[in-house]
Design an enzyme around this catalytic site. Structure first.
Site, mmCIF file in Angstrom:
data_model
loop_
_atom_site.group_PDB
_atom_site.id
_atom_site.type_symbol
_atom_site.label_atom_id
_atom_site.label_comp_id
_atom_site.label_asym_id
_atom_site.label_seq_id
_atom_site.Cartn_x
_atom_site.Cartn_y
_atom_site.Cartn_z
ATOM 1 N N CYS A 58 18.018 21.563 -22.551
ATOM 2 C CA CYS A 58 17.342 21.492 -21.250
ATOM 3 C C CYS A 58 17.303 22.908 -20.694
ATOM 4 O O CYS A 58 18.358 23.497 -20.418
ATOM 5 C CB CYS A 58 18.075 20.568 -20.282
ATOM 6 S SG CYS A 58 17.416 20.709 -18.607
ATOM 7 N N HIS B 4 22.337 24.757 -2.027
ATOM 8 C CA HIS B 4 22.990 26.067 -2.187
ATOM 9 C C HIS B 4 23.768 26.419 -0.909
ATOM 10 O O HIS B 4 24.885 26.926 -0.964
ATOM 11 C CB HIS B 4 21.950 27.164 -2.453
ATOM 12 C CG HIS B 4 21.115 26.919 -3.666
ATOM 13 N ND1 HIS B 4 19.746 26.825 -3.628
ATOM 14 C CD2 HIS B 4 21.461 26.730 -4.963
ATOM 15 C CE1 HIS B 4 19.290 26.604 -4.848
ATOM 16 N NE2 HIS B 4 20.303 26.542 -5.674
ATOM 17 N N HIS C 282 17.942 26.404 -1.271
ATOM 18 C CA HIS C 282 17.759 25.160 -0.504
ATOM 19 C C HIS C 282 19.095 24.708 0.079
ATOM 20 O O HIS C 282 20.110 25.409 -0.041
ATOM 21 C CB HIS C 282 17.085 24.081 -1.355
ATOM 22 C CG HIS C 282 17.820 23.755 -2.629
ATOM 23 N ND1 HIS C 282 19.082 23.208 -2.650
ATOM 24 C CD2 HIS C 282 17.463 23.917 -3.932
ATOM 25 C CE1 HIS C 282 19.468 23.027 -3.895
ATOM 26 N NE2 HIS C 282 18.507 23.470 -4.699
ATOM 27 N N HIS D 116 18.111 16.670 -14.636
ATOM 28 C CA HIS D 116 16.754 17.005 -14.183
ATOM 29 C C HIS D 116 15.704 15.963 -14.528
ATOM 30 O O HIS D 116 14.560 16.068 -14.096
ATOM 31 C CB HIS D 116 16.344 18.374 -14.742
ATOM 32 C CG HIS D 116 17.210 19.472 -14.220
ATOM 33 N ND1 HIS D 116 18.279 19.961 -14.921
ATOM 34 C CD2 HIS D 116 17.182 20.124 -13.033
ATOM 35 C CE1 HIS D 116 18.877 20.893 -14.187
ATOM 36 N NE2 HIS D 116 18.236 21.011 -13.043
ATOM 37 N N CYS E 162 17.004 15.031 -19.830
ATOM 38 C CA CYS E 162 18.186 15.633 -19.219
ATOM 39 C C CYS E 162 18.699 14.698 -18.125
ATOM 40 O O CYS E 162 17.928 14.274 -17.263
ATOM 41 C CB CYS E 162 17.820 16.996 -18.628
ATOM 42 S SG CYS E 162 19.073 17.586 -17.489
ATOM 43 N N LYS F 41 19.070 13.781 -5.743
ATOM 44 C CA LYS F 41 19.750 15.066 -5.578
ATOM 45 C C LYS F 41 18.772 16.113 -5.038
ATOM 46 O O LYS F 41 17.653 16.237 -5.557
ATOM 47 C CB LYS F 41 20.292 15.520 -6.941
ATOM 48 C CG LYS F 41 20.962 16.870 -6.876
ATOM 49 C CD LYS F 41 21.381 17.377 -8.242
ATOM 50 C CE LYS F 41 22.066 18.717 -8.103
ATOM 51 N NZ LYS F 41 21.499 19.771 -8.904
ATOM 52 N N LYS G 110 15.538 22.157 -6.571
ATOM 53 C CA LYS G 110 14.252 22.859 -6.435
ATOM 54 C C LYS G 110 13.188 22.253 -7.347
ATOM 55 O O LYS G 110 12.006 22.357 -7.070
ATOM 56 C CB LYS G 110 14.395 24.361 -6.679
ATOM 57 C CG LYS G 110 15.048 24.736 -7.982
ATOM 58 C CD LYS G 110 15.238 26.243 -8.057
ATOM 59 C CE LYS G 110 16.215 26.645 -9.133
ATOM 60 N NZ LYS G 110 17.611 26.429 -8.813
ATOM 61 N N CYS H 297 18.870 23.342 -17.158
ATOM 62 C CA CYS H 297 20.342 23.479 -17.147
ATOM 63 C C CYS H 297 20.772 24.675 -17.975
ATOM 64 O O CYS H 297 21.925 25.082 -17.896
ATOM 65 C CB CYS H 297 21.038 22.282 -17.799
ATOM 66 S SG CYS H 297 20.925 20.738 -16.955
HETATM 67 O O1 ME8 Z 1 23.922 26.223 -11.789
HETATM 68 N N1 ME8 Z 1 24.165 19.208 -3.554
HETATM 69 O O2 ME8 Z 1 22.837 27.727 -10.407
HETATM 70 P P1 ME8 Z 1 22.023 26.749 -9.435
HETATM 71 C C1 ME8 Z 1 25.275 19.967 -3.555
HETATM 72 N N2 ME8 Z 1 23.311 29.665 -12.094
HETATM 73 N N3 ME8 Z 1 25.350 21.188 -4.125
HETATM 74 C C2 ME8 Z 1 24.235 21.648 -4.701
HETATM 75 C C3 ME8 Z 1 23.027 20.917 -4.739
HETATM 76 C C4 ME8 Z 1 23.032 19.642 -4.129
HETATM 77 N N4 ME8 Z 1 21.947 18.882 -4.077
HETATM 78 N N5 ME8 Z 1 22.099 21.643 -5.366
HETATM 79 C C5 ME8 Z 1 22.696 22.811 -5.717
HETATM 80 C C6 ME8 Z 1 23.591 27.361 -11.484
HETATM 81 N N6 ME8 Z 1 23.974 22.819 -5.318
HETATM 82 C C7 ME8 Z 1 24.138 28.542 -12.254
HETATM 83 C C8 ME8 Z 1 25.542 28.799 -11.777
HETATM 84 S S1 ME8 Z 1 27.868 30.133 -11.881
HETATM 85 C C9 ME8 Z 1 28.595 31.193 -12.929
HETATM 86 C C10 ME8 Z 1 26.257 29.893 -12.529
HETATM 87 C C11 ME8 Z 1 24.927 23.911 -5.485
HETATM 88 O O3 ME8 Z 1 21.107 27.626 -8.667
HETATM 89 C C12 ME8 Z 1 26.145 23.448 -6.273
HETATM 90 O O4 ME8 Z 1 27.203 24.314 -6.010
HETATM 91 O O5 ME8 Z 1 21.455 25.609 -10.189
HETATM 92 C C13 ME8 Z 1 25.674 23.612 -7.696
HETATM 93 O O6 ME8 Z 1 26.731 23.660 -8.634
HETATM 94 C C14 ME8 Z 1 24.945 24.946 -7.590
HETATM 95 O O7 ME8 Z 1 24.306 24.900 -6.293
HETATM 96 C C15 ME8 Z 1 23.919 25.122 -8.703
HETATM 97 O O8 ME8 Z 1 23.136 26.234 -8.431
#
Ligand code: ME8
Length: 497
Positions: A125, A20, A17, A141, A138, A286, A289, A128
């Site tokens: 959670c 990301h 989304h 979430h 959480c 926020k 997904k 997370c």
């Molecule tokens: O946390 N606003 O993956 P994830 C800004 N797999 N940035 C956002 C956002 C938002 N609303 N939503 C997501 C994970 N992000 C782990 C990471 S790393 C070794 C493992 C971005 O799919 C932001 O960078 O939940 C956030 O930290 C990341 O997507 C979380 O992606």
């Protein structure tokens, strides 16, 4: 000099989304910035494919887990291709090459005496993939925490508390922006770190713990090591010590506390810096997904505003580190004002003047510049220094403002000099030529300042100005006595809502 830039390894539990896309486009903008300032840069991303969250998501869809992650990972890779992001590596944590890097990492820490077997009881959670000590739901979430009790391997995180404080205090740029650094320091100074549970018996979907395959590794251990496994062995020494992790604030503790502690234990140098973005929100919520009301399809959006439009909004419209509401109308206003009007009209006005009054070419042997001409070139040169400082301070939004302000300065200069009026008198032809040379030089500099934010637009501008070769950082503010222009299509068409 080298730079190694990483995005988070996104969970392959849902489709990508706007959130990301945000972190990834910021990292990609930095990649262009570093390339410009003479660095050899690698940018990597990937998908986080282990853990209970993924297993449950596949189950909920009634799909085989392997097929499920394959499809999600493909979607992320397809989005980065659509956005024109040319990654140097894309890690999938289920890849055998990655697994082959995680196993010795674990063993290394175990050999240090930093891993022991214990019993975990606590709140968890799954979204997370994180334990909580208190609370009913959480905080990220807003879902009820689940009670877990299981045998677990623990990492002696508590051993590293003082070394972490020392490192953060002696490396000002380790965590940027500063508020995030202060947040981590305050946590480390005001509470005692508990050892970290680093294995699970409640899921089989993970990398088995060496010599005890009743357990799989906690997905975060596996995911963090992807930053190491993404680098080819021969690149490791050259790139790893200059690593910058681009992350969102939701995963700050994992990167600012757990990861450096694990690296200290493994005796691997710590990354250079964490650059931590805030949240994109929709009506204050926020983008996530787990909340369908907040989902904006990035592909549909770039069909409307282009990748440059999206990148520009992310970099200029969102003060880095802060939270910003995504409001389509405001995005349109920003892009029309800055890209269609400020930059777009400037280019078309300039090219029209050179085409109409000088048949597209000016060449003067010894042009004489007036004070206002030097002043404009100095604005670009000084702005470029501030622009660089802003990038280094993790304030790319300030650098983007300098780009927009520079375009506005060129517009003001033209408005003040009025070459379109001067040219009516043949005697002024020499002065008009100089004005246009000055604007051309300023526009060449503007191309450098804009290239990390709007690379496609800058390519079109360079085509109109017949500029060839690589963008050159050291040329900003320089004056050239020759120009050619070419009439081309508008660099950023006005958006109508
Ligand atoms: O946390 N606003 O993956 P994830 C800004 N797999 N940035 C956002 C956002 C938002 N609303 N939503 C997501 C994970 N992000 C782990 C990471 S790393 C070794 C493992 C971005 O799919 C932001 O960078 O939940 C956030 O930290 C990341 O997507 C979380 O992606």
């Amino acid at each position: 000099m080298n730079k190694y830039l990483t995005t988070p390894i996104y969970y392959a539990s849902g489709t990508p989304h706007l959130g990301h896309a945000y972190t990834t486009l910021v990292a990609d903008c930095y990649r262009r910035y570093y390339r410009l300032t003479d660095h050899d840069v690698k940018l990597i991303s990937g998908t986080d494919e282990h853990g209970q969250k993924i297993e449950r998501a596949a189950l909920a869809e009634g799909t085989d887990t392997t097929e499920f992650i394959e499809a999600r990972s493909d979607e992320f890779q397809a989005l980065w291709r659509t956005l024109g992001i040319d990654l140097d590596a894309f890690v999938r944590t289920t890849d055998s090459r990655h697994v082959a890097r995680v196993l010795p990492f674990w063993q290394n820490i175990a050999d240090k005496g930093d891993i022991y077997l214990g019993q975990y009881e606590g709140l968890y959670c799954v979204e997370c993939e994180q334990y909580f000590t208190t609370g009913e739901e959480c905080p990220v979430h807003r879902r009820p925490l689940e009670t877990f009790s299981e045998e677990s391997y623990f990492f002696r995180l508590s051993r590293y508390q003082s070394r972490l404080i020392e490192h953060i205090e002696s490396h000002d740029d380790f965590i940027l922006p500063r508020e995030r650094r202060n947040e981590v320091l305050s946590l480390l100074k005001n509470s005692e770190l508990r050892d970290l549970s680093i294995s699970r018996t409640s899921t089989r979907w993970g990398i088995p713990v060496p010599r005890d395959n009743r357990h799989v590794m906690y997905v975060w251990i596996d995911a963090l090591v992807s930053y190491l496994s993404a680098l080819a062995t021969e690149d490791f020494n050259a790139f790893w010590p200059s690593a910058t992790h681009f992350i969102g604030k939701d995963i700050l503790i994992f990167h600012a506390v757990y990861w450096p502690a694990l690296l200290l234990s493994a005796e691997i140098p710590l990354p250079l810096s964490l650059k931590v973005n805030g949240w994109l929100t929709i009506e204050g919520k926020k983008i996530a997904k787990s909340d369908p009301d907040t989902i904006v399809d990035p592909v549909a959006l770039i069909e409307e505003i282009g990748t440059d439009g999206l990148t520009y909004f992310f970099l200029k419209g969102v003060p880095f580190g802060g939270d910003v509401n995504f409001v389509r109308q405001q995005v349109y206003q920003l892009l029309n004002a800055d890209l269609a009007n400020n930059v777009g009209n400037l280019i078309s006005r300039f090219v029209t003047l050179v085409q109409r009054d000088f048949s597209g070419a000016i060449d003067i042997t010894s042009p004489v510049l007036e004070e206002c001409d030097h002043e404009l070139l100095a604005v670009l040169k000084d702005g470029a220094q501030e622009w660089q400082d802003a990038f280094e301070r993790a304030e790319p939004h300030v650098a983007a403002r300098i780009f927009a302000a520079s375009a506005a300065s060129i517009n003001r200069y033209l408005q003040h000099e009025e070459p379109w009026n001067l040219i009516k008198n043949e005697e002024n032809r020499g002065r008009v030529a100089v004005i246009l040379l000055v604007v051309h030089s300023a526009l060449s500099s503007l191309c450098v300042l804009g290239s990390p934010f709007v690379p496609d637009i800058i390519e079109k501008v360079r085509t109109s100005l017949c500029l060839q070769g690589d963008l050159c950082w050291s040329s900003v503010g320089a004056f050239g006595s020759q120009i050619r222009t070419r009439k081309t299509q508008s660099v950023y068409p006005r958006l109508s809502s």
